[in-house]
Write a protein that holds these residues in place. Structure first.
Motif, short mmCIF file in Angstrom:
data_model
loop_
_atom_site.label_atom_id
_atom_site.label_comp_id
_atom_site.label_asym_id
_atom_site.label_seq_id
_atom_site.Cartn_x
_atom_site.Cartn_y
_atom_site.Cartn_z
N GLU A 14 0.83 -1.20 0.00
CA GLU A 14 0.00 0.00 0.00
C GLU A 14 0.87 1.26 0.00
OE1 GLU A 14 -3.35 2.14 2.80
OE2 GLU A 14 -3.11 -0.03 2.93
N PHE A 15 1.94 1.24 0.81
CA PHE A 15 2.86 2.38 0.85
C PHE A 15 3.50 2.61 -0.51
CE2 PHE A 15 7.28 3.81 1.25
CZ PHE A 15 7.05 5.08 1.75
N MET A 16 3.96 1.54 -1.16
CA MET A 16 4.63 1.68 -2.45
C MET A 16 3.66 2.18 -3.53
SD MET A 16 7.67 1.24 -1.78
CE MET A 16 8.18 1.56 -3.44
N ASN A 17 2.40 1.73 -3.48
CA ASN A 17 1.44 2.18 -4.47
C ASN A 17 1.15 3.67 -4.34
OD1 ASN A 17 1.08 -0.21 -5.87
ND2 ASN A 17 -0.49 -0.94 -4.47
N LYS A 18 1.26 4.21 -3.15
CA LYS A 18 1.01 5.63 -2.93
C LYS A 18 2.28 6.47 -2.99
CE LYS A 18 -3.03 4.76 -0.10
NZ LYS A 18 -3.63 4.86 1.22
N SER A 19 3.42 5.83 -3.04
CA SER A 19 4.71 6.51 -2.98
C SER A 19 5.10 7.12 -4.32
CB SER A 19 5.78 5.51 -2.54
OG SER A 19 7.06 6.07 -2.66
#
Length: 95
Positions: A14-19
């Protein structure tokens, strides 16, 4: 898992998708897998691979390879997106 908890893997995804780092990480994955996707000969004569705004930019100085890659743009998009597991690449530019 308890209610309201998330696994570390899910949280990282989730963090990487929003990063903002996601496009750069996708570019590195494409570079790392380019030989597997396109074969040793094409990989050997490819100078650089960049991913900018959903465009995959492939640079080579070999004219016959440029022509072959130009004819194979749709195939390249399909192979790269399948490897990434998402439709990231929308266009291929050969330079």
């Amino acid at each position: 898992m308890r209610h309201g908890t998330t696994s570390i893997g899910d949280a990282l995804r989730e963090f990487m998708n929003k990063s903002r780092m996601k496009p750069r990480l996708m570019e590195v994955r494409i570079q790392d897998n380019w030989e597997k996707l396109m074969g040793k000969t094409i990989a050997r004569y490819t100078q650089s691979i960049q991913l900018i705004d959903n465009k995959l930019i492939v640079t080579t100085t070999v004219a016959p390879l440029k022509q072959e890659l130009t004819y194979s743009k749709d195939k390249i998009i399909k192979l790269v997106n399948e490897m990434l597991g998402e439709n990231i690449v929308k266009e291929v530019m050969i330079r």
